[in-house]
Design a protein around this motif. Structure first.
Motif, PDB file in Angstrom:
ATOM      1  N   VAL A 127     -41.208 -25.434  20.608  1.00 47.60           N
ATOM      2  CA  VAL A 127     -42.461 -25.381  21.355  1.00 47.60           C
ATOM      3  C   VAL A 127     -42.169 -24.781  22.729  1.00 47.60           C
ATOM      4  CG1 VAL A 127     -44.280 -26.790  22.409  1.00 47.60           C
ATOM      5  CG2 VAL A 127     -43.482 -27.314  20.100  1.00 47.60           C
ATOM      6  N   GLU A 128     -42.959 -23.798  23.125  1.00 49.56           N
ATOM      7  CA  GLU A 128     -42.689 -23.068  24.363  1.00 49.56           C
ATOM      8  C   GLU A 128     -43.227 -23.759  25.614  1.00 49.56           C
ATOM      9  OE1 GLU A 128     -42.487 -18.549  22.647  1.00 49.56           O
ATOM     10  OE2 GLU A 128     -44.462 -19.325  23.190  1.00 49.56           O
ATOM     11  N   ASN A 129     -44.226 -24.613  25.444  1.00 51.85           N
ATOM     12  CA  ASN A 129     -44.871 -25.237  26.582  1.00 51.85           C
ATOM     13  C   ASN A 129     -45.398 -26.601  26.146  1.00 51.85           C
ATOM     14  OD1 ASN A 129     -46.896 -25.981  28.532  1.00 51.85           O
ATOM     15  ND2 ASN A 129     -47.034 -23.833  29.160  1.00 51.85           N
ATOM     16  N   THR A 130     -45.242 -27.606  26.969  1.00 47.82           N
ATOM     17  CA  THR A 130     -45.731 -28.943  26.593  1.00 47.82           C
ATOM     18  C   THR A 130     -47.249 -28.964  26.418  1.00 47.82           C
ATOM     19  OG1 THR A 130     -45.784 -29.627  28.918  1.00 47.82           O
ATOM     20  CG2 THR A 130     -43.803 -30.188  27.641  1.00 47.82           C
ATOM     21  N   LYS A 157     -47.852 -17.874  16.578  1.00 47.69           N
ATOM     22  CA  LYS A 157     -47.830 -19.307  16.838  1.00 47.69           C
ATOM     23  C   LYS A 157     -48.722 -20.009  15.823  1.00 47.69           C
ATOM     24  CE  LYS A 157     -46.903 -19.928  21.752  1.00 47.69           C
ATOM     25  NZ  LYS A 157     -47.457 -20.483  23.006  1.00 47.69           N
ATOM     26  N   GLY A 158     -48.252 -21.143  15.328  1.00 48.74           N
ATOM     27  CA  GLY A 158     -49.034 -21.941  14.398  1.00 48.74           C
ATOM     28  C   GLY A 158     -48.723 -23.409  14.603  1.00 48.74           C
ATOM     29  N   TRP A 159     -49.665 -24.257  14.230  1.00 47.33           N
ATOM     30  CA  TRP A 159     -49.490 -25.698  14.375  1.00 47.33           C
ATOM     31  C   TRP A 159     -48.532 -26.221  13.324  1.00 47.33           C
ATOM     32  CZ3 TRP A 159     -50.928 -28.336  18.503  1.00 47.33           C
ATOM     33  CH2 TRP A 159     -51.955 -27.827  19.307  1.00 47.33           C
ATOM     34  N   GLU A 160     -47.599 -27.046  13.773  1.00 42.62           N
ATOM     35  CA  GLU A 160     -46.652 -27.691  12.869  1.00 42.62           C
ATOM     36  C   GLU A 160     -46.593 -29.179  13.168  1.00 42.62           C
ATOM     37  OE1 GLU A 160     -42.743 -25.921  12.697  1.00 42.62           O
ATOM     38  OE2 GLU A 160     -43.580 -23.890  12.724  1.00 42.62           O
ATOM     39  N   GLY A 161     -46.308 -29.924  12.129  1.00 42.09           N
ATOM     40  CA  GLY A 161     -45.994 -31.333  12.230  1.00 42.09           C
ATOM     41  C   GLY A 161     -44.717 -31.555  11.449  1.00 42.09           C
ATOM     42  N   CYS A 162     -44.260 -32.778  11.419  1.00 39.53           N
ATOM     43  CA  CYS A 162     -43.004 -33.056  10.727  1.00 39.53           C
ATOM     44  C   CYS A 162     -42.987 -34.505  10.271  1.00 39.53           C
ATOM     45  CB  CYS A 162     -41.833 -32.781  11.675  1.00 39.53           C
ATOM     46  SG  CYS A 162     -40.205 -33.014  10.935  1.00 39.53           S
ATOM     47  N   LEU A 163     -42.502 -34.721   9.065  1.00 40.41           N
ATOM     48  CA  LEU A 163     -42.390 -36.085   8.557  1.00 40.41           C
ATOM     49  C   LEU A 163     -41.429 -36.919   9.401  1.00 40.41           C
ATOM     50  CD1 LEU A 163     -42.256 -35.235   4.745  1.00 40.41           C
ATOM     51  CD2 LEU A 163     -44.206 -36.147   6.025  1.00 40.41           C
ATOM     52  N   SER A 164     -40.514 -36.267  10.120  1.00 41.99           N
ATOM     53  CA  SER A 164     -39.560 -36.972  10.985  1.00 41.99           C
ATOM     54  C   SER A 164     -40.074 -37.144  12.413  1.00 41.99           C
ATOM     55  CB  SER A 164     -38.220 -36.224  11.023  1.00 41.99           C
ATOM     56  OG  SER A 164     -37.595 -36.281   9.768  1.00 41.99           O
ATOM     57  N   VAL A 165     -41.201 -36.525  12.720  1.00 45.72           N
ATOM     58  CA  VAL A 165     -41.806 -36.629  14.060  1.00 45.72           C
ATOM     59  C   VAL A 165     -43.285 -36.963  13.847  1.00 45.72           C
ATOM     60  CG1 VAL A 165     -42.128 -35.486  16.294  1.00 45.72           C
ATOM     61  CG2 VAL A 165     -40.199 -34.830  14.840  1.00 45.72           C
ATOM     62  N   PRO A 166     -43.586 -38.183  13.407  1.00 47.18           N
ATOM     63  CA  PRO A 166     -44.964 -38.514  13.046  1.00 47.18           C
ATOM     64  C   PRO A 166     -45.906 -38.529  14.248  1.00 47.18           C
ATOM     65  CG  PRO A 166     -43.584 -40.474  12.983  1.00 47.18           C
ATOM     66  CD  PRO A 166     -42.675 -39.306  13.235  1.00 47.18           C
ATOM     67  N   MET A 167     -47.146 -38.212  13.965  1.00 44.94           N
ATOM     68  CA  MET A 167     -48.259 -38.328  14.910  1.00 44.94           C
ATOM     69  C   MET A 167     -48.260 -37.289  16.029  1.00 44.94           C
ATOM     70  SD  MET A 167     -49.655 -40.663  13.221  1.00 44.94           S
ATOM     71  CE  MET A 167     -51.108 -40.865  14.201  1.00 44.94           C
ATOM     72  N   ILE A 168     -47.407 -36.262  15.937  1.00 44.88           N
ATOM     73  CA  ILE A 168     -47.365 -35.206  16.949  1.00 44.88           C
ATOM     74  C   ILE A 168     -47.434 -33.854  16.256  1.00 44.88           C
ATOM     75  CG2 ILE A 168     -45.993 -34.111  18.772  1.00 44.88           C
ATOM     76  CD1 ILE A 168     -44.737 -36.830  19.323  1.00 44.88           C
ATOM     77  N   PRO A 221     -43.907 -20.754  17.656  1.00 41.54           N
ATOM     78  CA  PRO A 221     -43.816 -19.353  17.239  1.00 41.54           C
ATOM     79  C   PRO A 221     -42.806 -19.203  16.102  1.00 41.54           C
ATOM     80  CG  PRO A 221     -42.639 -19.678  19.306  1.00 41.54           C
ATOM     81  CD  PRO A 221     -43.251 -21.004  18.937  1.00 41.54           C
ATOM     82  N   ARG A 222     -43.192 -18.451  15.084  1.00 44.89           N
ATOM     83  CA  ARG A 222     -42.316 -18.195  13.931  1.00 44.89           C
ATOM     84  C   ARG A 222     -42.502 -16.759  13.477  1.00 44.89           C
ATOM     85  NH1 ARG A 222     -38.836 -22.609  13.236  1.00 44.89           N
ATOM     86  NH2 ARG A 222     -40.015 -24.531  13.187  1.00 44.89           N
ATOM     87  N   TYR A 223     -41.482 -16.217  12.812  1.00 48.82           N
ATOM     88  CA  TYR A 223     -41.612 -14.904  12.191  1.00 48.82           C
ATOM     89  C   TYR A 223     -42.654 -14.994  11.083  1.00 48.82           C
ATOM     90  CZ  TYR A 223     -37.231 -13.805  14.532  1.00 48.82           C
ATOM     91  OH  TYR A 223     -36.266 -13.609  15.469  1.00 48.82           O
TER      92      TYR A 223
END
Length: 183
Positions: free
Chosen positions: A166-169, A105-116, A121-123
């Motif tokens: 995301v597995e859990n809110t 598991k690692g933290w991700e953000g996205c230019l299409s989902v700002p501020m979150i 989980p990723r390989y």
């Protein structure tokens, strides 16, 4: 040969679609002609967009093009201060052809989902195949953060955003709270 040079000079920043835009949920189509001038221009525009947005990856659906094209450009920045440095790489019609079973598991953000931000989980290691911008087939292994970027962008080609993984809110945080975790 002057036309391609001029087109690169006039590459422009594109608008990035935000969560809720139907373009982000469409399945991207393969690119038939990698050398098409419109595809080459799209790559140049996406490179400018990614650089000016200070992102580490961008997929064509994020800029309203339902095409199998992603740019991976890992580099340390405010959003990802520990990211490894790599040259921006355009990947056309990419595929994951192998992966380890080991996930993280690692933290991700996205230019299409700002501020979150979300813990996703990723390989940890994947093998990918793609066409480069000259149309040559490439096969490479990606690990850790760069593998995460690829999988994140590849999801966009399948009409998914990181929130879908995301597995859990409880694994969600605002950008402001995420920054406090790393201070």
């Amino acid at each position: 040969m002057l036309v391609p040079v001029l087109e690169k000079l006039f590459a422009q920043k594109l608008s990035i679609h935000q969560l809720g835009n139907p373009a982000l949920r469409a399945i991207a189509q393969p690119i038939a002609n990698v050398r098409d001038r419109q595809i080459q221009k799209l790559i140049d525009d996406m490179l400018v967009t990614l650089k000016e947005s200070k992102g580490v990856g961008l997929a064509a659906p994020q800029v309203g093009q339902s095409l199998q094209l992603i740019i991976i450009a890992s580099h340390p920045n405010d959003r990802y201060p520990h990211a490894p440095q790599m040259e921006p790489t355009a990947m056309i019609n990419p595929q994951i052809i192998g992966h380890t079973q080991d996930t993280e598991k690692g933290w991700e953000g996205c230019l299409s989902v700002p501020m979150i931000r979300g813990l996703v989980p990723r390989y940890r290691e994947i093998e990918v195949e793609y066409l480069d911008r000259q149309g040559d087939r490439q096969v490479i292994k990606l690990t850790d953060f760069v593998a995460r970027i690829f999988q994140h962008e590849y999801d966009h080609l399948e009409g998914k955003v990181f929130l879908d993984r995301v597995e859990n809110t409880l694994d969600l945080a605002s950008e402001e709270e995420y920054k406090k975790l790393w201070q």
